[in-house]
Design a protein around this motif. Structure first.
Motif, PDB file in Angstrom:
ATOM      1  N   HIS A  49      55.320  32.965 -15.600  1.00  0.00           N
ATOM      2  CA  HIS A  49      56.206  33.726 -14.709  1.00  0.00           C
ATOM      3  C   HIS A  49      57.519  32.967 -14.578  1.00  0.00           C
ATOM      4  O   HIS A  49      57.533  31.800 -14.158  1.00  0.00           O
ATOM      5  CB  HIS A  49      55.537  33.892 -13.339  1.00  0.00           C
ATOM      6  CG  HIS A  49      56.368  34.651 -12.349  1.00  0.00           C
ATOM      7  ND1 HIS A  49      56.076  34.646 -10.998  1.00  0.00           N
ATOM      8  CD2 HIS A  49      57.473  35.431 -12.487  1.00  0.00           C
ATOM      9  CE1 HIS A  49      56.951  35.387 -10.357  1.00  0.00           C
ATOM     10  NE2 HIS A  49      57.819  35.872 -11.239  1.00  0.00           N
ATOM     11  N   LEU A  50      58.616  33.601 -14.937  1.00  0.00           N
ATOM     12  CA  LEU A  50      59.936  32.989 -14.827  1.00  0.00           C
ATOM     13  C   LEU A  50      60.718  33.677 -13.722  1.00  0.00           C
ATOM     14  O   LEU A  50      60.850  34.907 -13.715  1.00  0.00           O
ATOM     15  CB  LEU A  50      60.685  33.098 -16.165  1.00  0.00           C
ATOM     16  CG  LEU A  50      62.036  32.369 -16.242  1.00  0.00           C
ATOM     17  CD1 LEU A  50      62.326  31.916 -17.674  1.00  0.00           C
ATOM     18  CD2 LEU A  50      63.193  33.245 -15.759  1.00  0.00           C
ATOM     19  N   VAL A  51      61.232  32.869 -12.790  1.00  0.00           N
ATOM     20  CA  VAL A  51      62.040  33.356 -11.675  1.00  0.00           C
ATOM     21  C   VAL A  51      63.498  32.986 -11.912  1.00  0.00           C
ATOM     22  O   VAL A  51      63.807  31.851 -12.289  1.00  0.00           O
ATOM     23  CB  VAL A  51      61.559  32.740 -10.338  1.00  0.00           C
ATOM     24  CG1 VAL A  51      62.542  33.036  -9.212  1.00  0.00           C
ATOM     25  CG2 VAL A  51      60.174  33.257  -9.982  1.00  0.00           C
ATOM     26  N   THR A  52      64.395  33.940 -11.705  1.00  0.00           N
ATOM     27  CA  THR A  52      65.837  33.686 -11.831  1.00  0.00           C
ATOM     28  C   THR A  52      66.405  33.481 -10.429  1.00  0.00           C
ATOM     29  O   THR A  52      66.658  34.434  -9.693  1.00  0.00           O
ATOM     30  CB  THR A  52      66.533  34.863 -12.543  1.00  0.00           C
ATOM     31  OG1 THR A  52      66.198  36.090 -11.882  1.00  0.00           O
ATOM     32  CG2 THR A  52      66.081  34.941 -13.991  1.00  0.00           C
ATOM     33  N   LEU A  53      66.603  32.226 -10.071  1.00  0.00           N
ATOM     34  CA  LEU A  53      66.914  31.851  -8.692  1.00  0.00           C
ATOM     35  C   LEU A  53      68.399  32.019  -8.377  1.00  0.00           C
ATOM     36  O   LEU A  53      69.265  31.582  -9.139  1.00  0.00           O
ATOM     37  CB  LEU A  53      66.504  30.394  -8.460  1.00  0.00           C
ATOM     38  CG  LEU A  53      66.382  29.933  -7.014  1.00  0.00           C
ATOM     39  CD1 LEU A  53      65.190  30.603  -6.342  1.00  0.00           C
ATOM     40  CD2 LEU A  53      66.225  28.411  -6.960  1.00  0.00           C
TER      41      LEU A  53
ATOM     42  N   ARG B  94      54.878  29.126  -7.145  1.00  0.00           N
ATOM     43  CA  ARG B  94      53.815  29.202  -8.146  1.00  0.00           C
ATOM     44  C   ARG B  94      54.323  29.600  -9.534  1.00  0.00           C
ATOM     45  O   ARG B  94      53.574  29.534 -10.510  1.00  0.00           O
ATOM     46  CB  ARG B  94      52.731  30.182  -7.685  1.00  0.00           C
ATOM     47  CG  ARG B  94      51.813  29.596  -6.599  1.00  0.00           C
ATOM     48  CD  ARG B  94      50.618  30.489  -6.367  1.00  0.00           C
ATOM     49  NE  ARG B  94      50.983  31.702  -5.645  1.00  0.00           N
ATOM     50  CZ  ARG B  94      50.928  31.844  -4.322  1.00  0.00           C
ATOM     51  NH1 ARG B  94      50.527  30.827  -3.576  1.00  0.00           N
ATOM     52  NH2 ARG B  94      51.274  32.963  -3.743  1.00  0.00           N
ATOM     53  N   ALA B  95      55.575  30.015  -9.616  1.00  0.00           N
ATOM     54  CA  ALA B  95      56.131  30.403 -10.917  1.00  0.00           C
ATOM     55  C   ALA B  95      56.235  29.180 -11.827  1.00  0.00           C
ATOM     56  O   ALA B  95      56.582  28.083 -11.381  1.00  0.00           O
ATOM     57  CB  ALA B  95      57.501  31.040 -10.731  1.00  0.00           C
ATOM     58  N   GLU B  96      55.953  29.380 -13.108  1.00  0.00           N
ATOM     59  CA  GLU B  96      56.001  28.275 -14.066  1.00  0.00           C
ATOM     60  C   GLU B  96      57.418  27.805 -14.330  1.00  0.00           C
ATOM     61  O   GLU B  96      57.651  26.624 -14.613  1.00  0.00           O
ATOM     62  CB  GLU B  96      55.340  28.690 -15.386  1.00  0.00           C
ATOM     63  CG  GLU B  96      53.837  28.710 -15.368  1.00  0.00           C
ATOM     64  CD  GLU B  96      53.250  29.849 -14.545  1.00  0.00           C
ATOM     65  OE1 GLU B  96      52.100  29.704 -14.084  1.00  0.00           O
ATOM     66  OE2 GLU B  96      53.930  30.894 -14.352  1.00  0.00           O
ATOM     67  N   LEU B  97      58.379  28.709 -14.255  1.00  0.00           N
ATOM     68  CA  LEU B  97      59.788  28.345 -14.435  1.00  0.00           C
ATOM     69  C   LEU B  97      60.633  29.028 -13.367  1.00  0.00           C
ATOM     70  O   LEU B  97      60.461  30.215 -13.086  1.00  0.00           O
ATOM     71  CB  LEU B  97      60.300  28.762 -15.819  1.00  0.00           C
ATOM     72  CG  LEU B  97      59.889  27.912 -17.021  1.00  0.00           C
ATOM     73  CD1 LEU B  97      60.364  28.570 -18.318  1.00  0.00           C
ATOM     74  CD2 LEU B  97      60.459  26.505 -16.910  1.00  0.00           C
ATOM     75  N   SER B  98      61.553  28.260 -12.783  1.00  0.00           N
ATOM     76  CA  SER B  98      62.510  28.783 -11.807  1.00  0.00           C
ATOM     77  C   SER B  98      63.878  28.289 -12.238  1.00  0.00           C
ATOM     78  O   SER B  98      64.186  27.108 -12.119  1.00  0.00           O
ATOM     79  CB  SER B  98      62.157  28.277 -10.402  1.00  0.00           C
ATOM     80  OG  SER B  98      63.135  28.680  -9.457  1.00  0.00           O
ATOM     81  N   VAL B  99      64.700  29.196 -12.766  1.00  0.00           N
ATOM     82  CA  VAL B  99      65.947  28.778 -13.404  1.00  0.00           C
ATOM     83  C   VAL B  99      67.157  29.188 -12.579  1.00  0.00           C
ATOM     84  O   VAL B  99      67.116  30.162 -11.826  1.00  0.00           O
ATOM     85  CB  VAL B  99      66.041  29.348 -14.836  1.00  0.00           C
ATOM     86  CG1 VAL B  99      64.826  28.928 -15.651  1.00  0.00           C
ATOM     87  CG2 VAL B  99      66.177  30.865 -14.832  1.00  0.00           C
ATOM     88  N   PRO B 100      68.274  28.452 -12.707  1.00  0.00           N
ATOM     89  CA  PRO B 100      69.460  28.705 -11.877  1.00  0.00           C
ATOM     90  C   PRO B 100      70.278  29.887 -12.368  1.00  0.00           C
ATOM     91  O   PRO B 100      71.110  29.761 -13.261  1.00  0.00           O
ATOM     92  CB  PRO B 100      70.248  27.394 -11.992  1.00  0.00           C
ATOM     93  CG  PRO B 100      69.870  26.842 -13.321  1.00  0.00           C
ATOM     94  CD  PRO B 100      68.449  27.254 -13.555  1.00  0.00           C
ATOM     95  N   ASP B 101      70.058  31.052 -11.786  1.00  0.00           N
ATOM     96  CA  ASP B 101      70.801  32.248 -12.156  1.00  0.00           C
ATOM     97  C   ASP B 101      72.148  32.312 -11.440  1.00  0.00           C
ATOM     98  O   ASP B 101      73.180  32.526 -12.054  1.00  0.00           O
ATOM     99  CB  ASP B 101      69.954  33.487 -11.834  1.00  0.00           C
ATOM    100  CG  ASP B 101      70.621  34.785 -12.257  1.00  0.00           C
ATOM    101  OD1 ASP B 101      71.747  35.054 -11.804  1.00  0.00           O
ATOM    102  OD2 ASP B 101      70.021  35.540 -13.038  1.00  0.00           O
ATOM    103  N   GLY B 102      72.146  32.130 -10.129  1.00  0.00           N
ATOM    104  CA  GLY B 102      73.379  32.255  -9.355  1.00  0.00           C
ATOM    105  C   GLY B 102      74.266  31.028  -9.459  1.00  0.00           C
ATOM    106  O   GLY B 102      73.782  29.894  -9.471  1.00  0.00           O
ATOM    107  N   ILE B 103      75.588  31.257  -9.491  1.00  0.00           N
ATOM    108  CA  ILE B 103      76.533  30.137  -9.561  1.00  0.00           C
ATOM    109  C   ILE B 103      76.430  29.273  -8.307  1.00  0.00           C
ATOM    110  O   ILE B 103      76.626  28.054  -8.361  1.00  0.00           O
ATOM    111  CB  ILE B 103      77.978  30.656  -9.765  1.00  0.00           C
ATOM    112  CG1 ILE B 103      78.928  29.498 -10.041  1.00  0.00           C
ATOM    113  CG2 ILE B 103      78.437  31.476  -8.565  1.00  0.00           C
ATOM    114  CD1 ILE B 103      78.662  28.765 -11.327  1.00  0.00           C
ATOM    115  N   GLY B 104      76.073  29.878  -7.181  1.00  0.00           N
ATOM    116  CA  GLY B 104      75.918  29.108  -5.951  1.00  0.00           C
ATOM    117  C   GLY B 104      74.786  28.101  -6.055  1.00  0.00           C
ATOM    118  O   GLY B 104      74.900  26.969  -5.561  1.00  0.00           O
TER     119      GLY B 104
END
Length: 267
Positions: A56-60, A80-90
């Motif tokens: 599960h990848l989350v776009t944070l 619990r997500a396997e990947l949480s990646v920095p989507d927002g510039i903030g």
């Protein structure tokens, strides 16, 4: 979008489960600070022969962070997500300021586009959940990659059984969920077992990315995106979104407090 051939993945499935030194705790939620190339490599490995289970990848983005502070099940689902990646510039700016690390933005639009069009991803059989017109357009553009879609469903639990049934019947290995946050993150977390049992290896909540890629909703010009002002562009075009934008000053205040309290740590 670069659709160059995917290199042979150097990251095996076991690596996905190992504790990572590239994970930060950002105001109570995890953030993986790896770059786009490594994220794509991990997804390719997960879809390959060495992968197993569901990733599960989350776009944070800042809205996720703020919502997670008042909604415990959403916060736990992100955790619990396997990947949480920095989507927002903030999120990118906050993580750089608080950790001192060099962090690059990885948007849901980029990842969805890669999963839909990258050469070499022969194992990627994509199912789309989201706005009917947008997902129909994307299936028309990528008829061999997109094996199914359902636009009449929703993130409501009453639709789960039919959603999973359609995904299973299509033989999908990737599900892109365009239900918006926090609904799409909760949807994936709630349906983890069903998705894995149906043969899905990767699930990503992509919000409005499917609408942008289909062209049914105009994306901010590249010059605006480069400045990190997509939120302002959307607010001008969709002023009714102003309540959602209230998360931004709250996020900025929390980051400032964390900076002086040094409340970010490496994982």
């Amino acid at each position: 979008m670069d659709s160059a051939a995917v290199a042979a993945p150097a990251v095996v499935a076991a690596d996905l489960a190992r504790p990572r030194v590239d994970r930060l705790d950002l105001l109570g939620v995890p953030l993986d600070t790896i770059g786009r190339a490594e994220i794509e490599q991990r997804l390719a490995a997960q879809l390959g022969e060495s992968g197993s289970g569901l990733l599960h990848l989350v776009t944070l983005n800042p809205e996720y962070v703020i919502a997670s502070r008042s909604t415990s099940d959403f916060r736990e689902a992100i955790g619990r997500a396997e990947l949480s990646v920095p989507d927002g510039i903030g999120v990118v700016m906050a993580a750089r300021w608080l950790s001192g690390r060099r962090i690059s933005r990885v948007t849901g639009v980029e990842l969805a586009s890669w999963l839909l069009s990258a050469n070499g991803l022969t194992e990627a059989r994509v199912f789309l959940l989201g706005t009917p017109g947008s997902i129909a357009e994307l299936q028309g553009r990528h008829p061999t990659r997109v094996v199914g879609r359902w636009g009449a469903g929703s993130a409501a639990q009453t639709d789960d059984a039919e959603s999973i049934g359609r995904i299973r019947e299509a033989g999908a290995t990737v599900v892109l969920v365009g239900y918006g946050a926090p609904a799409q993150v909760r949807w994936v977390e709630r349906n983890r077992a069903g998705l894995a049992d149906a043969g899905v290896r990767v699930a990503v909540g992509v919000g409005g990315a499917l609408d942008y890629l289909a062209g049914t909703v105009p994306r901010a010009p590249e010059s605006v995106r480069a400045l990190g002002l997509e939120w302002a562009y959307r607010l001008v075009r969709e002023p009714w979104r102003w309540r959602r934008q209230l998360a931004l000053p709250r996020f900025a205040l929390l980051v400032a407090r964390a900076r002086f309290g040094r409340s970010i740590s490496g994982g």
